[in-house]
Motif scaffolding. Structure first.
Motif, short mmCIF file in Angstrom:
data_model
loop_
_atom_site.label_atom_id
_atom_site.label_comp_id
_atom_site.label_asym_id
_atom_site.label_seq_id
_atom_site.Cartn_x
_atom_site.Cartn_y
_atom_site.Cartn_z
N UNK A 34 1.05 -1.34 -0.10
CA UNK A 34 -0.33 0.23 -0.36
C UNK A 34 1.08 1.55 0.03
N UNK A 35 1.82 1.40 1.03
CA UNK A 35 3.00 2.36 0.94
C UNK A 35 3.38 2.53 -0.26
N UNK A 36 4.04 0.99 -0.78
CA UNK A 36 4.75 0.94 -2.03
C UNK A 36 4.04 2.24 -3.50
N UNK A 37 2.81 1.58 -3.31
CA UNK A 37 1.96 1.85 -4.55
C UNK A 37 0.82 3.32 -4.29
N UNK A 38 1.10 3.86 -3.23
CA UNK A 38 0.32 5.30 -3.29
C UNK A 38 1.17 6.68 -2.60
N UNK A 39 2.97 5.84 -1.79
CA UNK A 39 3.63 6.69 -1.77
C UNK A 39 3.80 7.24 -0.21
N UNK A 40 3.81 8.49 0.44
CA UNK A 40 3.72 8.43 2.28
C UNK A 40 2.00 9.04 2.00
N UNK A 41 1.54 8.18 2.88
CA UNK A 41 0.80 8.25 3.48
C UNK A 41 1.10 8.70 5.12
N UNK A 42 -0.87 9.37 5.50
CA UNK A 42 -1.23 8.94 6.85
C UNK A 42 -1.58 8.02 7.18
N UNK A 43 -1.72 7.66 8.61
CA UNK A 43 -2.62 6.72 9.23
C UNK A 43 -4.16 6.73 8.80
N UNK A 44 -4.68 7.26 9.23
CA UNK A 44 -6.31 7.71 8.41
C UNK A 44 -6.24 6.69 6.94
N UNK A 45 -4.73 6.90 5.91
CA UNK A 45 -5.07 7.21 4.42
C UNK A 45 -5.01 5.75 4.91
N UNK A 46 -3.86 4.99 4.79
CA UNK A 46 -3.32 3.06 5.20
C UNK A 46 -4.68 2.95 5.58
N UNK A 47 -5.15 3.41 7.19
CA UNK A 47 -6.05 2.48 7.47
C UNK A 47 -7.92 2.50 6.80
N UNK A 48 -8.15 3.55 6.22
CA UNK A 48 -9.18 3.72 4.52
C UNK A 48 -8.79 2.44 3.70
N UNK A 49 -7.51 2.75 3.17
CA UNK A 49 -7.05 1.75 2.30
C UNK A 49 -7.55 0.23 2.24
N UNK A 50 -6.71 0.10 3.64
CA UNK A 50 -7.07 -1.65 3.85
C UNK A 50 -8.19 -1.76 3.88
N UNK A 51 -9.65 -1.10 4.71
CA UNK A 51 -10.83 -1.47 5.07
C UNK A 51 -11.02 -2.32 5.79
N UNK A 52 -10.52 -3.44 6.12
CA UNK A 52 -10.52 -4.88 7.03
C UNK A 52 -9.52 -5.28 8.01
N UNK A 53 -8.90 -3.60 8.45
CA UNK A 53 -7.76 -3.92 9.81
C UNK A 53 -8.49 -2.66 10.62
N UNK A 54 -7.95 -3.48 11.75
CA UNK A 54 -8.58 -2.76 13.24
C UNK A 54 -7.43 -1.50 12.97
N UNK A 55 -8.18 -0.53 13.75
CA UNK A 55 -6.82 0.70 13.73
C UNK A 55 -5.77 -0.12 14.85
N UNK A 56 -5.86 -0.84 16.14
CA UNK A 56 -5.24 -1.24 16.70
C UNK A 56 -3.81 -2.48 16.09
N UNK A 57 -4.58 -3.07 15.10
CA UNK A 57 -3.75 -3.92 15.05
C UNK A 57 -2.76 -3.21 13.31
N UNK A 58 -3.77 -1.83 12.48
CA UNK A 58 -2.62 -1.52 11.52
C UNK A 58 -1.11 -0.26 12.57
N UNK A 59 -1.73 -0.15 14.35
CA UNK A 59 -1.27 0.84 15.68
C UNK A 59 0.53 -0.61 15.20
N UNK A 60 -0.13 -1.83 15.54
CA UNK A 60 1.04 -2.31 16.11
C UNK A 60 1.68 -2.65 14.64
N UNK A 61 1.53 -2.87 13.51
CA UNK A 61 1.86 -3.56 12.74
C UNK A 61 2.24 -2.36 11.95
N UNK A 62 2.18 -1.27 11.95
CA UNK A 62 3.38 -0.01 11.60
C UNK A 62 4.49 0.27 12.22
N UNK A 63 4.54 0.11 13.69
CA UNK A 63 5.08 -0.39 14.68
C UNK A 63 6.38 -0.63 14.57
#
Length: 112
Positions: A34-63
């Motif tokens: 997702x970051x490769x295809x879209x370039x620099x992204x904010x948290x909510x942009x990543x969150x919306x682009x994946x749709x089925x990930x929880x905010x907690x899991x996105x935070x943990x995975x990004x960390x």
């Protein structure tokens, strides 16, 4: 004559185990692509682009990806704070290999 086998024990250096421990979860590869295809992204942009990930899991995975040096995080001193994520040079160097896996998966998916 006894056959000499290469072992993949959990002790010592094992590149296969290292890759699986870093990228073997459900979300890491999706976030990297997702970051490769879209370039620099904010948290909510990543969150919306994946749709089925929880905010907690996105935070943990990004960390985790940031700790591994694959994703960079930049915080802007604004109110409210703005945080952006991007692939690092190391993250970009992984993309051709991930693309090979993606290409293989597309080529070998079951016929619909």
């Amino acid at each position: 004559m006894e056959k000499s086998l290469k072992n993949f024990h959990h002790t010592g250096f094992c590149p296969i185990r290292d890759v699986l421990s870093r990228l073997g979860d459900k979300w890491s590869i999706l976030i990297l692509v997702t970051l490769h295809v879209n370039g620099t992204m904010r948290f909510n942009e990543i969150f919306r682009s994946l749709a089925d990930i929880s905010q907690r899991m996105l935070t943990v995975t990004l960390r985790s990806l940031e700790a591994d040096g694959l994703v960079g995080r930049r915080v802007y001193p604004e109110v409210p704070p703005r945080v952006e994520y991007r692939l690092t040079e190391k993250g970009h160097s992984l993309i051709p290999y991930l693309q090979g896996l993606i290409d293989w998966a597309e080529k070998n998916r079951p016929a619909e």
